[in-house]
Design an enzyme around this catalytic site. Structure first.
Site, PDB file in Angstrom:
ATOM      1  N   GLU A 156       4.545  -2.264   8.551  1.00 55.08           N
ATOM      2  CA  GLU A 156       3.164  -2.225   9.049  1.00 55.08           C
ATOM      3  C   GLU A 156       2.334  -3.291   8.341  1.00 55.08           C
ATOM      4  O   GLU A 156       2.434  -3.452   7.124  1.00 55.08           O
ATOM      5  CB  GLU A 156       2.604  -0.821   8.762  1.00 55.08           C
ATOM      6  CG  GLU A 156       1.183  -0.600   9.221  1.00 55.08           C
ATOM      7  CD  GLU A 156       0.711   0.815   8.854  1.00 55.08           C
ATOM      8  OE1 GLU A 156       1.562   1.732   8.712  1.00 55.08           O
ATOM      9  OE2 GLU A 156      -0.507   0.992   8.705  1.00 55.08           O
ATOM     10  N   ASP A 215       3.992   0.185   4.554  1.00 49.35           N
ATOM     11  CA  ASP A 215       2.703  -0.347   4.992  1.00 49.35           C
ATOM     12  C   ASP A 215       2.296  -1.384   3.958  1.00 49.35           C
ATOM     13  O   ASP A 215       1.851  -1.049   2.855  1.00 49.35           O
ATOM     14  CB  ASP A 215       1.646   0.777   5.086  1.00 49.35           C
ATOM     15  CG  ASP A 215       0.314   0.243   5.623  1.00 49.35           C
ATOM     16  OD1 ASP A 215       0.234  -0.970   5.904  1.00 49.35           O
ATOM     17  OD2 ASP A 215      -0.637   1.043   5.759  1.00 49.35           O
ATOM     18  N   GLN A 267       0.796  -1.234   0.000  1.00 47.43           N
ATOM     19  CA  GLN A 267       0.000   0.000   0.000  1.00 47.43           C
ATOM     20  C   GLN A 267       0.830   1.286   0.000  1.00 47.43           C
ATOM     21  O   GLN A 267       0.515   2.217  -0.727  1.00 47.43           O
ATOM     22  CB  GLN A 267      -0.923  -0.030   1.221  1.00 47.43           C
ATOM     23  CG  GLN A 267      -1.948   1.069   1.270  1.00 47.43           C
ATOM     24  CD  GLN A 267      -2.966   0.811   2.374  1.00 47.43           C
ATOM     25  OE1 GLN A 267      -3.853  -0.001   2.220  1.00 47.43           O
ATOM     26  NE2 GLN A 267      -2.819   1.477   3.493  1.00 47.43           N
ATOM     27  N   ASP A 296      -1.509  -2.366  12.505  1.00 49.56           N
ATOM     28  CA  ASP A 296      -2.615  -1.455  12.178  1.00 49.56           C
ATOM     29  C   ASP A 296      -3.913  -2.260  12.173  1.00 49.56           C
ATOM     30  O   ASP A 296      -4.636  -2.317  13.179  1.00 49.56           O
ATOM     31  CB  ASP A 296      -2.329  -0.783  10.819  1.00 49.56           C
ATOM     32  CG  ASP A 296      -3.496   0.043  10.305  1.00 49.56           C
ATOM     33  OD1 ASP A 296      -4.436   0.300  11.072  1.00 49.56           O
ATOM     34  OD2 ASP A 296      -3.493   0.442   9.114  1.00 49.56           O
ATOM     35  N   LYS A 335      -5.091   4.987  15.411  1.00 48.39           N
ATOM     36  CA  LYS A 335      -6.075   5.755  14.627  1.00 48.39           C
ATOM     37  C   LYS A 335      -7.307   5.872  15.503  1.00 48.39           C
ATOM     38  O   LYS A 335      -7.971   4.848  15.780  1.00 48.39           O
ATOM     39  CB  LYS A 335      -6.440   5.003  13.356  1.00 48.39           C
ATOM     40  CG  LYS A 335      -5.334   4.865  12.321  1.00 48.39           C
ATOM     41  CD  LYS A 335      -5.759   3.835  11.275  1.00 48.39           C
ATOM     42  CE  LYS A 335      -4.926   3.864  10.021  1.00 48.39           C
ATOM     43  NZ  LYS A 335      -5.202   2.671   9.169  1.00 48.39           N
ATOM     44  N   LYS A 390       1.978   9.659  10.935  1.00 44.84           N
ATOM     45  CA  LYS A 390       1.815   9.171   9.555  1.00 44.84           C
ATOM     46  C   LYS A 390       0.569   9.842   8.987  1.00 44.84           C
ATOM     47  O   LYS A 390      -0.546   9.523   9.376  1.00 44.84           O
ATOM     48  CB  LYS A 390       1.642   7.649   9.598  1.00 44.84           C
ATOM     49  CG  LYS A 390       1.500   6.983   8.258  1.00 44.84           C
ATOM     50  CD  LYS A 390       1.319   5.474   8.464  1.00 44.84           C
ATOM     51  CE  LYS A 390       1.015   4.769   7.158  1.00 44.84           C
ATOM     52  NZ  LYS A 390      -0.141   3.868   7.274  1.00 44.84           N
ATOM     53  N   ARG A 423      -6.112   9.045   8.202  1.00 39.62           N
ATOM     54  CA  ARG A 423      -6.782   8.069   7.344  1.00 39.62           C
ATOM     55  C   ARG A 423      -6.680   8.532   5.890  1.00 39.62           C
ATOM     56  O   ARG A 423      -6.320   9.674   5.617  1.00 39.62           O
ATOM     57  CB  ARG A 423      -8.269   7.937   7.718  1.00 39.62           C
ATOM     58  CG  ARG A 423      -8.545   7.526   9.149  1.00 39.62           C
ATOM     59  CD  ARG A 423      -7.870   6.246   9.576  1.00 39.62           C
ATOM     60  NE  ARG A 423      -8.113   5.072   8.788  1.00 39.62           N
ATOM     61  CZ  ARG A 423      -8.870   4.039   9.155  1.00 39.62           C
ATOM     62  NH1 ARG A 423      -9.480   4.057  10.329  1.00 39.62           N
ATOM     63  NH2 ARG A 423      -8.998   2.962   8.393  1.00 39.62           N
ATOM     64  N   SER A 424      -7.057   7.652   4.978  1.00 37.14           N
ATOM     65  CA  SER A 424      -6.987   8.055   3.567  1.00 37.14           C
ATOM     66  C   SER A 424      -8.049   9.100   3.237  1.00 37.14           C
ATOM     67  O   SER A 424      -7.858   9.923   2.343  1.00 37.14           O
ATOM     68  CB  SER A 424      -7.090   6.848   2.650  1.00 37.14           C
ATOM     69  OG  SER A 424      -8.186   6.059   3.009  1.00 37.14           O
ATOM     70  N   GLU A 469      -3.593   9.395  -0.551  1.00 33.22           N
ATOM     71  CA  GLU A 469      -2.904  10.194   0.464  1.00 33.22           C
ATOM     72  C   GLU A 469      -1.776  11.028  -0.145  1.00 33.22           C
ATOM     73  O   GLU A 469      -0.888  11.484   0.573  1.00 33.22           O
ATOM     74  CB  GLU A 469      -2.374   9.282   1.575  1.00 33.22           C
ATOM     75  CG  GLU A 469      -3.507   8.549   2.282  1.00 33.22           C
ATOM     76  CD  GLU A 469      -3.052   7.672   3.437  1.00 33.22           C
ATOM     77  OE1 GLU A 469      -1.836   7.550   3.668  1.00 33.22           O
ATOM     78  OE2 GLU A 469      -3.929   7.106   4.100  1.00 33.22           O
TER      79      GLU A 469
HETATM   80  P1  PGA Z   1      -6.854   3.899   5.462  1.00 30.67           P
HETATM   81  O1  PGA Z   1      -5.349   3.442   5.381  1.00 30.67           O
HETATM   82  O2  PGA Z   1      -6.967   5.190   6.139  1.00 30.67           O
HETATM   83  O3  PGA Z   1      -7.289   3.891   4.019  1.00 30.67           O
HETATM   84  O4  PGA Z   1      -7.581   2.804   6.213  1.00 30.67           O
HETATM   85  C1  PGA Z   1      -4.346   3.911   6.183  1.00 30.67           C
HETATM   86  C2  PGA Z   1      -3.446   2.779   6.587  1.00 30.67           C
HETATM   87  O5  PGA Z   1      -3.670   1.619   6.212  1.00 30.67           O
HETATM   88  O6  PGA Z   1      -2.511   3.002   7.350  1.00 30.67           O
HETATM   89 ZN    ZN Z   2      -2.046   0.595   7.482  1.00 29.29          ZN
END
Ligand code: PGA
Ligand code: ZN
Length: 422
Positions: free
Chosen positions: A287, A245, A165, A314, A339, A390, A368-369, A208
């Site tokens: 991650e 990640d 990712q 995560d 998060k 992050k 978050r994304s 992101e």
């Molecule tokens: P997400 O991803 O905010 O799209 O869930 C962020 C991450 O996986 O760290």
């Molecule tokens: Zn993640």
């Protein structure tokens, strides 16, 4: 005691154009604050549930039901009521919801109210928000985190051109936030130039803001990152390290193997591949190297990574105290991606934080994304003394609001420090 006079909710849009929740809270004496909450794409199964409307409007992502939770049951329960502290309000919100995952009122609605209270309480006390967050911990001294910044993206945050990712750059923590950002800028520009030359097109960016050129393999993503660091005149390892990640929950197969860059790997083969990355490159953290249900192999990954590389959880832990305890018992990880919206209230996120810290884990405070321009996350990372933050890349205002807030806090720290000087 803080008395909530009025509560309001509003559907606003996040950085992907999808609805999310904003809340406005008025508390005595006439303090009015607003806050908005983020939303993920790479969502763990154990996350608290957002309330989404379904149907055709906004492809089902509408948040009118969540707003109705704020205007209806939540307002009825908390407006014109006084609360001793954050925990008192958050406990009330959880009781009111009554479900194990906040699916009744919606984690998006609940978090907006929990965070609005935090911002209001800080304002009543004439505190900076980061000082308020720090005051929630038994002992914490606000401190600036080290940046971990998305350089390249794949997986769910991009077109899925490579399976992993995000590949991130982590500048030296000896540098100020301002200097870390300057270093990242140079690497990012060089990475964009290399990508443009190699693929004859302007590199597209992911959710992101990470660059998303059509790499054929994850190995190519790593090699290009190393090349960009060098082209920017920095030394990998000394000036900048990398982080990844893997987000492997999104390419695990039903029978537990992983489909990485077109190849099917058994868990131990994926561990070998990750260990190889960690041997080849100075990797700060890996991650979600394995999927959120792969409790059997996480401890093997942790053992394989040398002390210099953190095993960062995560989706495995989802900022959920119970899952973090389990991960500690299993020795499955040694760092937590925190998060707040994975769990749904500030107080529960604080408990998750304390459990992880007690076990000696490092903490990376994460956006978050789907983000908004709100900057509370920077205050949280500073107040809770996160080792890393992050936030995504260094483009797009929903990311920059956090970096710019960190710059402002850094500036505030400098003037606090100079006020202490004779
Ligand atoms: P997400 O991803 O905010 O799209 O869930 C962020 C991450 O996986 O760290
Ligand atoms: Zn993640």
């Amino acid at each position: 005691m803080i008395r909530i006079e009025q509560l309001d909710g509003l559907e606003v849009l996040d950085s992907r154009g999808r609805p999310t929740v904003a809340a406005t809270m008025v508390v005595k004496p006439g303090v009015r604050v607003s806050i908005s909450v983020p939303s993920g794409a790479s969502i763990g199964k154990a996350e608290a549930q957002e309330l989404r409307d379904g149907g055709r409007r906004f492809g089902g992502f509408g948040c009118r039901a969540a707003i109705a939770s704020i205007l209806g049951p939540i307002s009825t329960a908390v407006a014109r009521e006084s609360f001793e502290n954050q925990e008192h309000l958050d406990t009330r919100l959880c009781e009111l919801d009554g479900s194990p995952n906040k699916s009744h009122l919606g984690a998006n609605a609940i978090l907006a109210v929990s965070l609005a209270f935090a911002r209001a309480a800080a304002k009543v006390r004439k505190q900076e928000l980061f000082d308020y967050f720090a005051s929630l911990l038994p002992e914490s001294r606000p401190a600036l985190p080290q940046l971990s910044v998305n350089l390249f993206s794949g997986g769910k945050h991009a077109f899925g051109q490579v399976s992993i990712q995000d590949l991130l750059v982590v500048p030296s923590k000896c540098l100020s936030i301002a200097d870390q950002l300057a270093v990242v800028y140079e690497v990012y520009q060089n990475a964009a130039a290399i990508a443009a030359k190699r693929y004859q097109s302007r590199a597209l960016t992911a959710d992101e803001g990470g660059l998303a050129p059509p790499f054929k393999t994850s190995a190519e993503m790593f090699e290009t990152a190393a090349e960009a660091v060098e082209a920017a005149g920095y030394q990998l390892g000394a000036d900048i390290r990398l982080a990844v990640d893997v987000a492997s929950s999104h390419f695990v197969q039903p029978h537990g193997s992983y489909r990485l860059d077109g190849q099917t790997l058994r868990p131990n083969e994926l561990i070998d591949c990750i260990a190889q990355w960690a041997e080849t490159y100075p990797l700060v953290s890996v991650e979600d190297g394995l999927s959120e249900d792969d409790w059997t192999h996480w401890p093997d990954l942790r053992k394989r990574l040398n002390d210099g590389t953190l095993t960062l959880a995560d989706d495995l832990t989802c900022t959920n105290p119970e899952r973090i305890r389990r991960a500690i018992d299993f020795a499955a990880a040694n760092a937590l991606l925190l998060k707040v919206n994975q769990i749904g209230t500030v107080s529960e996120a604080k408990n998750a934080y304390l459990i992880a810290r007690e076990a000696g884990w490092k903490i990376s405070v994460s956006a978050r994304s789907g983000e908004t321009e709100d900057d509370w996350l920077a205050d949280l990372a500073v107040g809770w003394n996160g080792d890393f933050i992050k936030v995504g890349s260094i483009t797009q205002s929903e990311r920059l609001s956090k970096y710019n807030r960190l710059l402002t806090i850094e500036h505030e720290f400098e003037s606090r420090f100079s006020r202490l000087q004779p």
